[in-house]
Design a protein around this motif. Structure first.
Motif, PDB file in Angstrom:
ATOM      1  N   GLN A   1       0.840  -1.217   0.000  1.00 57.99           N
ATOM      2  CA  GLN A   1       0.000   0.000   0.000  1.00 57.99           C
ATOM      3  C   GLN A   1       0.868   1.259   0.000  1.00 57.99           C
ATOM      4  OE1 GLN A   1      -2.567  -0.603   3.462  1.00 57.99           O
ATOM      5  NE2 GLN A   1      -4.297  -1.029   2.108  1.00 57.99           N
TER       6      GLN A   1
ATOM      7  N   GLY B   1      -7.799  -2.048   4.081  1.00 57.34           N
ATOM      8  CA  GLY B   1      -8.073  -1.466   2.768  1.00 57.34           C
ATOM      9  C   GLY B   1      -9.137  -2.282   2.058  1.00 57.34           C
TER      10      GLY B   1
ATOM     11  N   LYS C   1      -4.563   0.333  -3.305  1.00 54.21           N
ATOM     12  CA  LYS C   1      -4.408  -0.014  -1.882  1.00 54.21           C
ATOM     13  C   LYS C   1      -5.074  -1.352  -1.568  1.00 54.21           C
ATOM     14  CE  LYS C   1      -2.797   4.188  -0.910  1.00 54.21           C
ATOM     15  NZ  LYS C   1      -1.349   4.378  -0.685  1.00 54.21           N
TER      16      LYS C   1
END
Ligand SMILES: [Zn+2]
Length: 348
Positions: free
Chosen positions: A162, A190, A229
């Motif tokens: 990420q 996420g 992400k």
């Protein structure tokens, strides 16, 4: 008198009760330990399976299969042979089959694992005279760490990706491993997406009341920005496809017991390997064989030669047998498969 269970070219057969367990050719009556492709084939007249296996069996083999639902510990009789199913802990609905006649008890394990994954009920060793076991990871090098450590490893890898705006993709089986990962990872980090082959299975299980967390399905509308992400679950059938290329840039991790062996990660061109298996490790196999109290053991798939030899050295009457079962494979197109490859496997 023939043994209570015999190994035939159609599968494991009980002559006294006239039924098979996980047969690989069409038969009249088939007890199915679980819905993976190497245990559940098309073409049987009657399927008997744990009720939690049935939605996926119908999805994979056809809504029109003739199926009888059973619960764990429920007993039925065929020609005086007593049959019951017991938790195998492998995937949702997976069962061991216990067969008893005239006080003699045989247990067919199917695939099994000892660690509780919160989805399949915890494995229960069943006392028996003869135990039929798998040995997918039947070598001493295969020792699993607690799954909490593996999920921590996945979390750290995902967070690192990420930070670098790189999509995290985990390759895993569509049935079993994918759901276990969803239940084990921290979903707060996420967005989580799944390939259609996995999300199809997820939807069937959710509809059946299983606690599968919600995830997003990857569709043609999913944008690259959506995925920067994200964690994506996919089956390895997507390797070298345009579907995968659209997710770039990405990092690929494999969730498999085979990741215990260093070279396997390199051979699969994976960036990360997570040693997470739905099969028992070496200790688990040994613990289980001991707990059954069986004096005679048949070893059906995996490291059959080595594991049977080891058991004989421990004083048991152990033999390897040839079956069509495959256990976990590093290449999912040959084994406990995603939906696509089950069709190839069962059509042949
Ligand atoms: Zn399996």
């Amino acid at each position: 008198m023939s043994p209570l269970l015999q190994f035939t070219n159609r599968g494991i057969y009980c002559e006294a009760g006239d039924f098979y367990i996980d047969p690989w050719k069409p038969v009249n009556r088939a007890f199915i330990t679980h819905a993976h492709s190497d245990h559940a084939y098309r073409g049987h007249d009657l399927y008997l399976a744990h009720r939690q296996s049935i939605p996926v069996l119908q999805y994979r083999l056809g809504e029109d299969i003739n199926v009888q639902s059973m619960d764990y510990n429920e007993t039925i009789f065929h020609n005086g042979v007593k049959i019951s199913l017991h938790p195998a802990g492998h995937i949702i609905g997976s069962a061991q089959v216990r067969v008893e006649k005239d006080g003699e008890v045989w247990v067919m394990s199917g695939d099994y694992k000892l660690e509780n994954d919160c989805l399949s009920p915890r494995f229960e060793p069943v006392q028996c005279n003869v135990f039929i076991t798998e040995s997918t990871f039947g070598l001493p090098i295969y020792q699993w760490k607690p799954q909490s450590q593996i999920f921590d490893h996945i979390k750290r890898w995902w967070q690192k990706n990420q930070e670098e705006n790189v999509c995290s993709i985990i390759m895993c089986y569509a049935l079993g491993k994918a759901q276990r990962i969803l239940c084990g990872i921290d979903l707060g980090i996420g967005p989580v997406y799944a390939h259609g082959a996995i999300e199809n299975i997820n939807e069937i299980l959710r509809k059946a009341g299983e606690p599968i967390p919600p995830v997003r399905r990857i569709t043609p509308e999913t944008t690259k920005d959506d995925l920067r992400k994200a964690l994506v679950l996919a089956t390895s059938s997507v390797l070298n496809t345009s579907w995968l290329r659209k997710l770039a840039p990405f990092s690929i991790g494999y969730a498999s017991g085979w990741m215990q062996v260093r070279g396997n990660k390199r051979r699969r061109a994976a960036d990360a390997g997570f040693v997470l298996s739905d099969h028992a490790d070496w200790s688990g196999l040994n613990e289980t064989v001991k707990a059954t109290g069986a004096q005679k053991v048949f070893v059906t798939h995996g490291f059959t030669y080595q594991f049977a030899k080891w058991l004989r050295e421990q004083g048991l009457d152990a033999h390897e047998v040839k079956t069509a079962f495959k256990g976990e494979s590093i290449d999912e197109t040959t084994d406990e498969t995603g939906t696509e490859s089950i069709i190839e496997n069962t059509a042949s």
